[in-house]
Design a protein around this motif. Structure first.
Motif, PDB file in Angstrom:
ATOM      1  N   LYS A 160       0.972  -1.293   0.013  1.00  0.00           N
ATOM      2  CA  LYS A 160       0.059   0.115   0.124  1.00  0.00           C
ATOM      3  C   LYS A 160       0.969   1.160   0.098  1.00  0.00           C
ATOM      4  O   LYS A 160       1.691   1.143   0.788  1.00  0.00           O
ATOM      5  N   ASN A 216       2.906   2.298   8.653  1.00  0.00           N
ATOM      6  CA  ASN A 216       3.195   0.915   8.800  1.00  0.00           C
ATOM      7  C   ASN A 216       3.321   0.113   7.297  1.00  0.00           C
ATOM      8  O   ASN A 216       2.014   0.207   6.712  1.00  0.00           O
ATOM      9  N   GLN A 224       2.188  -2.342   4.771  1.00  0.00           N
ATOM     10  CA  GLN A 224       1.047  -3.091   4.686  1.00  0.00           C
ATOM     11  C   GLN A 224       0.950  -3.676   3.117  1.00  0.00           C
ATOM     12  O   GLN A 224       1.321  -2.904   2.155  1.00  0.00           O
ATOM     13  N   LYS A 247      -0.221  -6.490   7.790  1.00  0.00           N
ATOM     14  CA  LYS A 247      -0.057  -5.171   8.131  1.00  0.00           C
ATOM     15  C   LYS A 247       1.064  -5.433   9.326  1.00  0.00           C
ATOM     16  O   LYS A 247       0.624  -5.899  10.342  1.00  0.00           O
ATOM     17  N   GLU A 262      -8.261  -7.880   3.554  1.00  0.00           N
ATOM     18  CA  GLU A 262      -7.981  -6.758   4.402  1.00  0.00           C
ATOM     19  C   GLU A 262      -9.013  -6.296   5.304  1.00  0.00           C
ATOM     20  O   GLU A 262      -8.585  -5.313   6.276  1.00  0.00           O
TER      21      GLU A 262
END
Length: 198
Positions: free
Chosen positions: A13, A18, A20, A35, A51
């Protein structure tokens, strides 16, 4: 993560604090989502079904907080041992090298970077203003996944991309029992470790 259509793609992402990423198979179906938690001294990663992060399929847990020769244990959602990934510290300074072990403690696979110079060039050029934007497109590391007898079973490589980070896994041979899950979990952990190294 069985009955998968290859190639598999790990898509990070963009614009999140963080790390992911999702794992998408060749049909476009999301088969896993990760994640990474921030500020953890020891890696403890949950691999979710998707997700929505409602169902934990697998866990990856480090045996120590320093990652030099660290071991990363794989378990399923019920806590059953599936094997582990071991980072080979001395070899990893030049060309990344990781060993995969089955649940009985026997080494059955090796993940090794194809060309150490790609990482060096990527690190150098990414620090140059404007030129660094193109580094992610031209310098893309590739990792060979082999059995101890030298049989190459898969190739894992970074895809050319200017903005986001995406990796692709091509299956080259039939997997033996347990290998597929270990390879996927191992490359997930490896990509997080190598991402932290630059």
């Amino acid at each position: 993560m069985l009955n998968l259509t290859y190639p598999l793609t790990i898509k990070f992402k963009f614009g999140v604090i963080n790390p992911q990423f999702s794992v998408v198979d060749g049909t476009g179906r999301t088969v896993a989502f990760v994640k990474q938690k921030a500020f953890k001294l020891r890696e403890d990663i949950s691999v979710f079904q998707d997700e929505a992060m409602t169902q934990v399929r697998y866990r990856i847990k480090a045996d120590r907080w320093l990652d030099y020769n660290a071991s990363y244990q794989f378990t399923d959602g019920e806590g059953r041992d599936l094997g582990r990934l071991v980072r080979k510290g001395a070899r990893s300074f030049w060309k990344a090298a990781y060993e995969l072990y089955d649940e009985g403690g026997k080494q059955d696979l090796l993940i090794q970077e194809d060309n150490g110079w790609v990482k060096v060039a990527d690190s150098l050029f990414s620090e140059i203003p404007f030129v660094g934007l193109l580094a992610g497109y031209f310098f893309n590391p590739k990792y060979n996944i082999t059995r101890p007898d030298g049989t190459k079973v898969a190739v894992f490589s970074k895809k050319p991309d200017l903005i986001s980070r995406a990796f692709e896994m091509e299956k080259l041979a039939g997997f033996e029992e347990g290998e597929e899950v270990r390879i996927i979990l191992g490359t997930m952990m490896m990509v997080l470790l190598e991402r932290n190294r630059g």
